[in-house]
Design a protein around this motif. Sequence first.
Motif, mmCIF file in Angstrom:
data_model
loop_
_atom_site.group_PDB
_atom_site.id
_atom_site.type_symbol
_atom_site.label_atom_id
_atom_site.label_comp_id
_atom_site.label_asym_id
_atom_site.label_seq_id
_atom_site.Cartn_x
_atom_site.Cartn_y
_atom_site.Cartn_z
ATOM 1 N N GLU A 7 0.824 -1.210 0.000
ATOM 2 C CA GLU A 7 0.000 0.000 0.000
ATOM 3 C C GLU A 7 0.855 1.254 0.000
ATOM 4 O OE1 GLU A 7 -3.541 2.118 2.666
ATOM 5 O OE2 GLU A 7 -2.874 0.072 3.122
ATOM 6 N N THR A 8 1.987 1.226 0.733
ATOM 7 C CA THR A 8 2.895 2.370 0.781
ATOM 8 C C THR A 8 3.492 2.653 -0.594
ATOM 9 O OG1 THR A 8 3.460 1.933 3.091
ATOM 10 C CG2 THR A 8 5.003 3.286 1.832
ATOM 11 N N ILE A 9 3.926 1.604 -1.278
ATOM 12 C CA ILE A 9 4.511 1.769 -2.611
ATOM 13 C C ILE A 9 3.468 2.280 -3.593
ATOM 14 C CG2 ILE A 9 5.521 0.530 -4.562
ATOM 15 C CD1 ILE A 9 6.874 -1.309 -2.521
ATOM 16 N N GLU A 10 2.258 1.721 -3.496
ATOM 17 C CA GLU A 10 1.195 2.153 -4.399
ATOM 18 C C GLU A 10 0.881 3.636 -4.183
ATOM 19 O OE1 GLU A 10 -2.009 -0.521 -3.655
ATOM 20 O OE2 GLU A 10 -1.197 -2.096 -4.962
ATOM 21 N N THR A 11 0.856 4.061 -2.932
ATOM 22 C CA THR A 11 0.618 5.477 -2.627
ATOM 23 C C THR A 11 1.758 6.340 -3.168
ATOM 24 O OG1 THR A 11 -0.600 4.906 -0.621
ATOM 25 C CG2 THR A 11 0.258 7.151 -0.767
ATOM 26 N N TYR A 12 2.975 5.842 -3.019
ATOM 27 C CA TYR A 12 4.161 6.578 -3.460
ATOM 28 C C TYR A 12 4.169 6.790 -4.972
ATOM 29 C CZ TYR A 12 9.150 7.589 -4.119
ATOM 30 O OH TYR A 12 10.351 8.173 -4.471
ATOM 31 N N LEU A 13 3.638 5.815 -5.726
ATOM 32 C CA LEU A 13 3.673 5.892 -7.185
ATOM 33 C C LEU A 13 2.465 6.601 -7.786
ATOM 34 C CD1 LEU A 13 5.067 2.366 -8.142
ATOM 35 C CD2 LEU A 13 6.268 4.554 -8.225
ATOM 36 N N ARG A 14 1.474 6.926 -6.986
ATOM 37 C CA ARG A 14 0.305 7.601 -7.540
ATOM 38 C C ARG A 14 0.700 8.981 -8.061
ATOM 39 N NH1 ARG A 14 -2.806 5.168 -3.016
ATOM 40 N NH2 ARG A 14 -3.907 3.390 -3.941
ATOM 41 N N PRO A 15 0.042 9.459 -9.106
ATOM 42 C CA PRO A 15 0.396 10.760 -9.698
ATOM 43 C C PRO A 15 0.353 11.881 -8.663
ATOM 44 C CG PRO A 15 -1.148 9.594 -11.095
ATOM 45 C CD PRO A 15 -1.074 8.818 -9.808
ATOM 46 N N GLY A 16 1.285 12.820 -8.838
ATOM 47 C CA GLY A 16 1.363 13.972 -7.942
ATOM 48 C C GLY A 16 2.365 14.950 -8.501
ATOM 49 N N LEU A 30 9.441 9.019 -14.012
ATOM 50 C CA LEU A 30 9.123 7.776 -13.323
ATOM 51 C C LEU A 30 10.392 7.086 -12.833
ATOM 52 C CD1 LEU A 30 7.249 5.535 -12.390
ATOM 53 C CD2 LEU A 30 7.295 4.604 -14.725
ATOM 54 N N ARG A 31 11.402 7.043 -13.685
ATOM 55 C CA ARG A 31 12.659 6.422 -13.281
ATOM 56 C C ARG A 31 13.228 7.086 -12.044
ATOM 57 N NH1 ARG A 31 17.033 8.565 -16.440
ATOM 58 N NH2 ARG A 31 17.544 9.624 -14.497
ATOM 59 N N LYS A 32 13.225 8.425 -12.027
ATOM 60 C CA LYS A 32 13.765 9.149 -10.882
ATOM 61 C C LYS A 32 12.909 8.943 -9.640
ATOM 62 C CE LYS A 32 16.288 12.751 -13.386
ATOM 63 N NZ LYS A 32 16.434 14.218 -13.637
ATOM 64 N N ARG A 33 11.592 8.816 -9.822
ATOM 65 C CA ARG A 33 10.713 8.571 -8.686
ATOM 66 C C ARG A 33 11.047 7.237 -8.023
ATOM 67 N NH1 ARG A 33 7.650 11.328 -4.991
ATOM 68 N NH2 ARG A 33 5.791 10.162 -4.378
ATOM 69 N N ILE A 34 11.260 6.212 -8.833
ATOM 70 C CA ILE A 34 11.614 4.911 -8.285
ATOM 71 C C ILE A 34 13.001 4.954 -7.636
ATOM 72 C CG2 ILE A 34 12.101 2.500 -8.884
ATOM 73 C CD1 ILE A 34 9.926 2.745 -11.051
ATOM 74 N N GLU A 35 13.953 5.638 -8.283
ATOM 75 C CA GLU A 35 15.293 5.774 -7.700
ATOM 76 C C GLU A 35 15.234 6.467 -6.343
ATOM 77 O OE1 GLU A 35 18.194 6.114 -11.636
ATOM 78 O OE2 GLU A 35 17.238 7.919 -10.844
ATOM 79 N N GLN A 36 14.428 7.513 -6.242
ATOM 80 C CA GLN A 36 14.297 8.228 -4.968
ATOM 81 C C GLN A 36 13.700 7.329 -3.894
ATOM 82 O OE1 GLN A 36 11.970 11.587 -6.218
ATOM 83 N NE2 GLN A 36 13.713 12.618 -7.180
ATOM 84 N N LEU A 58 -1.344 2.552 -11.734
ATOM 85 C CA LEU A 58 -1.180 3.429 -10.574
ATOM 86 C C LEU A 58 -0.808 4.850 -10.973
ATOM 87 C CD1 LEU A 58 0.832 1.046 -8.213
ATOM 88 C CD2 LEU A 58 -1.435 1.993 -7.727
ATOM 89 N N THR A 59 0.095 4.958 -11.960
ATOM 90 C CA THR A 59 0.643 6.264 -12.337
ATOM 91 C C THR A 59 -0.163 6.971 -13.410
ATOM 92 O OG1 THR A 59 2.085 5.240 -13.996
ATOM 93 C CG2 THR A 59 2.990 5.535 -11.765
ATOM 94 N N GLY A 60 -0.969 6.217 -14.159
ATOM 95 C CA GLY A 60 -1.689 6.805 -15.277
ATOM 96 C C GLY A 60 -0.821 6.972 -16.508
ATOM 97 N N LEU A 61 0.378 6.369 -16.473
ATOM 98 C CA LEU A 61 1.290 6.451 -17.616
ATOM 99 C C LEU A 61 1.067 5.254 -18.532
ATOM 100 C CD1 LEU A 61 4.552 7.443 -15.681
ATOM 101 C CD2 LEU A 61 2.943 8.972 -16.845
ATOM 102 N N SER A 62 1.510 5.377 -19.768
ATOM 103 C CA SER A 62 1.340 4.294 -20.726
ATOM 104 C C SER A 62 2.303 3.152 -20.410
ATOM 105 C CB SER A 62 1.598 4.801 -22.145
ATOM 106 O OG SER A 62 2.976 5.067 -22.335
ATOM 107 N N ARG A 63 1.954 1.951 -20.896
ATOM 108 C CA ARG A 63 2.836 0.802 -20.698
ATOM 109 C C ARG A 63 4.188 1.035 -21.372
ATOM 110 N NH1 ARG A 63 0.406 -4.280 -19.772
ATOM 111 N NH2 ARG A 63 2.512 -5.154 -19.974
#
Length: 258
Positions: A7-16, A30-36, A58-63
Amino acid sequence: MSSDAIETIETYLRPGAWVEDAAGPLYVRLRKRIEQGIDSGLLAKSAPLPAEREIASLTGLSRVTVRRAMQELVDRGIIVQRQGSGSFVADAAPRVEQSLSHLTSFTEDMERRGLNVTSEWLTRGVFIPSPEEVMALALSSGEQVARVARLRRAEGRPMAIERASLPTDILPDPELVSSSLYAVLERDGNRPVRALQRISAVNLGAEDAALLGVEPGTAGLRIIRTSYLPNRRVIEYTRSLYRADAYDFVAELRLGNS
């Protein structure tokens, strides 16, 4: 992974703000978000990551965007993909693949990979040369040498210690080097066109290990580079220490007459 961690990861990856306010292509954001998330400890070593389709949802980004971001993370050694199991945070520091067939600077290598480069100056000035520097740079009696030594970081992670020596007519003011040494040399028409490199394995001493953020005695790579101008004059003598857990050096080999 526990339901709370998922749930924490899913919240972290939601658009913002990381998507809406950041600059650059979406896959880079997205890459930088995961790295952070990895750097902050939210995503621990060996932790599984959601599947690409889940990240896209989760992110609303394309595959396609998600796949490109994930591939960059794989290429950098930040995550690993296991057939039939999914993607996981790597156990060790990301590895950088560096070609031995191109003469480039650390700054150029890292920026080409989209990594932010910072430096901590260890030495920068004009000095009386050591016997080793006199021999390597073919200096005359009474000549001085310009030295620039620094700890190089990529995305805040210590990667290498570089200690470069140059003749003072090539680099009269080492203070002019703020980021890339080769950029300064190129501006003055003195960028080297050829170099000889010798790579050897070493066990890092206490001082160098502390700078690189590893334990004393940890394996490292020593690279000694001698660089030349088109007229065959030696203008750079650099001794570098690299983290062995962060680098793969790659050379293309060809059959004799091919």
